[in-house]
Motif scaffolding. Structure first.
Motif, short mmCIF file in Angstrom:
data_model
loop_
_atom_site.label_atom_id
_atom_site.label_comp_id
_atom_site.label_asym_id
_atom_site.label_seq_id
_atom_site.Cartn_x
_atom_site.Cartn_y
_atom_site.Cartn_z
N GLU A 1 0.83 -1.20 0.00
CA GLU A 1 0.00 0.00 0.00
C GLU A 1 0.86 1.25 0.00
O GLU A 1 1.89 1.32 0.65
CB GLU A 1 -0.93 0.01 1.21
N GLY A 2 0.43 2.24 -0.77
CA GLY A 2 1.13 3.51 -0.83
C GLY A 2 1.24 4.02 -2.26
O GLY A 2 0.57 3.53 -3.17
N ASN A 3 2.08 5.02 -2.44
CA ASN A 3 2.29 5.62 -3.75
C ASN A 3 3.57 5.08 -4.37
O ASN A 3 4.60 4.98 -3.70
CB ASN A 3 2.36 7.15 -3.64
N TRP A 4 3.50 4.77 -5.66
CA TRP A 4 4.61 4.17 -6.38
C TRP A 4 4.89 4.95 -7.66
O TRP A 4 3.96 5.37 -8.35
CB TRP A 4 4.27 2.72 -6.75
N LYS A 5 6.16 5.13 -7.96
CA LYS A 5 6.56 5.74 -9.23
C LYS A 5 6.69 4.61 -10.25
O LYS A 5 7.46 3.67 -10.05
CB LYS A 5 7.89 6.48 -9.10
#
Length: 113
Positions: free
Chosen positions: A25-29
């Motif tokens: 979970e979270g933000n990914w580039k």
């Protein structure tokens, strides 16, 4: 006194929930430079683009399959084709793989933001 205890209990439960968040979970580039958000949904994890031409579009759904591995589907936002997908998490790197017919596969490396 009861109200104060209830507030303490609620705060404790909320912070405990955050502590147990899955590492995916979270933000990914993404490999192409966009940002994708992965968050819980319907017992699994939904992948939604946050930036770029297709911002706001859900491009996948994965379920945990054990040992930092995930399985589900992934959609190419450019042509809306959906493929069987898998993800493998190692530290702050996520290898996202989409396969057609289980033999034609393409993998991208994403980095946690």
């Amino acid at each position: 006194m009861f109200r104060k205890m209830s507030m303490v209990l609620a705060a404790t439960l909320l912070s405990a929930g955050a502590a147990y968040a899955d590492p995916i979970e979270g933000n990914w580039k993404t490999q192409s430079g966009e940002t994708a958000a992965i968050g819980g949904c319907g017992g699994g994890f939904c992948i939604t683009l946050k930036t770029g031409k297709h911002a706001g579009k859900q491009i996948g759904k994965m379920n945990a399959s054990g040992d930092s591995k995930y399985k589900g589907t992934i959609t190419d936002p450019a042509d809306d084709k959906t493929y069987s997908g898998s993800a493998s998490l190692s530290g702050s790197s996520l290898n996202m793989t989409g396969c057609a017919l289980k033999i034609f596969c393409k993998t991208q490396k994403w980095t946690k933001l």
